[in-house]
Design an enzyme around this catalytic site. Structure first.
Site, PDB file in Angstrom:
ATOM      1  CG  MET A 286     -17.438 109.903 -24.660  1.00  0.00           C
ATOM      2  SD  MET A 286     -16.501 111.399 -24.223  1.00  0.00           S
ATOM      3  CE  MET A 286     -16.557 112.274 -25.776  1.00  0.00           C
ATOM      4  CG  ASP A 287     -13.232 107.279 -20.377  1.00  0.00           C
ATOM      5  OD1 ASP A 287     -13.148 106.391 -21.246  1.00  0.00           O
ATOM      6  OD2 ASP A 287     -12.260 107.706 -19.733  1.00  0.00           O
TER       7      ASP A 287
ATOM      8  CG  ASN B  64      -2.075  96.416 -12.812  1.00  0.00           C
ATOM      9  OD1 ASN B  64      -1.920  95.199 -12.965  1.00  0.00           O
ATOM     10  ND2 ASN B  64      -3.218  97.016 -13.107  1.00  0.00           N
TER      11      ASN B  64
ATOM     12  CB  THR C 233       2.243 100.700 -11.286  1.00  0.00           C
ATOM     13  OG1 THR C 233       1.259  99.925 -11.988  1.00  0.00           O
ATOM     14  CG2 THR C 233       3.041 101.511 -12.292  1.00  0.00           C
TER      15      THR C 233
ATOM     16  N   GLY D  94       0.287 100.524  -6.902  1.00  0.00           N
ATOM     17  CA  GLY D  94      -0.746 101.300  -6.238  1.00  0.00           C
ATOM     18  C   GLY D  94      -0.197 102.037  -5.036  1.00  0.00           C
TER      19      GLY D  94
ATOM     20  CG  ASP E  89     -12.144 108.720 -10.950  1.00  0.00           C
ATOM     21  OD1 ASP E  89     -11.781 107.541 -11.118  1.00  0.00           O
ATOM     22  OD2 ASP E  89     -12.860 109.327 -11.763  1.00  0.00           O
TER      23      ASP E  89
ATOM     24  CB  THR F 272     -10.582 106.669 -14.025  1.00  0.00           C
ATOM     25  OG1 THR F 272     -11.697 106.081 -13.365  1.00  0.00           O
ATOM     26  CG2 THR F 272     -10.673 106.387 -15.511  1.00  0.00           C
ATOM     27  CB  ALA F 273      -6.651 107.855 -16.526  1.00  0.00           C
TER      28      ALA F 273
ATOM     29  N   GLY G 236      -2.730 104.852 -13.933  1.00  0.00           N
ATOM     30  CA  GLY G 236      -1.649 104.119 -14.587  1.00  0.00           C
ATOM     31  C   GLY G 236      -1.207 104.774 -15.877  1.00  0.00           C
ATOM     32  CG  ASP G 237      -3.806 105.016 -19.151  1.00  0.00           C
ATOM     33  OD1 ASP G 237      -3.126 104.007 -19.401  1.00  0.00           O
ATOM     34  OD2 ASP G 237      -5.043 105.038 -19.246  1.00  0.00           O
TER      35      ASP G 237
END
Length: 294
Positions: free
Chosen positions: A10-11, A180, A210, A212, A237, A239-240, A242-243
């Site tokens: 949970m973020d 990355n 990766t 950016g 944002d 966040t995530a 890369g996922d």
């Protein structure tokens, strides 16, 4: 089917003008909770990108577990392999600044109890077209899952994050590594994307670094080398991102897209995700990716 063996967290996301330095207290302007974890994020990204996906991992018996399970299910991810264990679920404390940058603290919780794939996990992996792995589970579990995939001839995609030493027995089972630029340097000990790529290909058959805002670099032991530029967007944002890239890339590759298009497909998915807040909540659908791609 794509299997994802990994973490579910949970973020806990705090939004601030500028991230605090050591010893400094700052006032945030917003807070939210969002189901995440690198494993769950990749599973959701792959499912939204059009893949048939099953998630293999663990949550605790706290108040977060039901929401994390529901989020995966709503995204179309199979959760028969999501076990529940006593104790807290994994959490990630995320600070997002006004430039879209982030810093993250992960507390493993239930993820730390996963010491290896269960019998049902092994059956799911053996029947998959790809296995996605990250490093938010204990290393012994990641190694065992990768080895099981290799025995079954299933391609293994590894996201080497959080960055840490990679045992030889893991690298021997990996088909495609997706770090990355910072992770690539940590693994190889060299800086510069092209130099790091050369070093990575001594360890695994193919790699995607990766970069950016500079896009992504692909290389294989067969000598192929591709660089795909990033899609220019205003990031809200990261966040995530890369996922999202890895989940979409796995879908593209299991559909046998040519590598250049697969990289563009994944790059577009990541670019769409950074324009939205949150982790699992930011990931685009297949239709959205294709509309932006074409």
């Amino acid at each position: 089917m794509i299997s994802v063996f990994g973490s579910a967290n949970m973020d806990l996301v705090a939004y601030v003008s500028q991230a605090p330095r050591r010893g400094e207290t700052v006032t945030g302007h917003r807070f939210r909770t969002v189901p995440g974890g690198k494993g769950a994020n990749q599973a959701i990204a792959a499912a939204r990108a059009g893949g048939e996906v099953t998630f293999l991992g663990a949550v605790g018996d706290d108040g977060f577990s039901a929401e994390m399970r529901a989020t995966l299910t709503e995204a179309g991810v199979g959760v028969r392999g999501l076990r529940q264990v006593p104790g807290p679920s994994g959490i990630a404390h995320i600070v997002v600044d006004d430039d879209g940058g982030n810093s993250i603290i992960v507390v493993p919780g239930a993820n730390g109890t996963v010491t290896g794939p269960t019998g049902e996990d092994l059956a799911a992996i053996a029947g998959s077209r790809a296995l996605l792995l990250q490093l938010e589970l204990p290393m012994e579990a990641v190694v065992r899952a990768a080895q099981a995939a290799r025995v079954s001839g299933v391609p293994v995609f590894l996201t080497p994050a959080p960055a840490q030493p990679l045992p030889a027995e893991l690298l021997e089972a990996v088909t495609t590594i997706v770090p990355n630029e910072h992770e690539a340097a940590a693994i190889t000990g060299v800086t510069g994307a092209d130099e790091a790529m050369d070093a990575l290909l001594e360890l695994v058959p193919e790699a995607v670094i990766t970069l950016g805002s500079e896009g992504a670099l692909y290389g294989s032991r067969e000598g192929e080398r591709l660089r795909v530029p990033a899609v220019k967007v205003n990031a809200v944002d990261t966040t995530a991102a890369g996922d999202t890239f890895v989940g979409a890339l796995a879908v593209a590759r299991t559909e046998r897209m040519p590598m250049e298009r697969a990289l563009r497909f994944a790059s577009v998915a990541a670019a769409l995700s950074v324009q939205r807040e949150g982790a699992s909540t930011s990931m685009p659908t297949r239709r959205q990716i294709e509309d932006a791609l074409d």
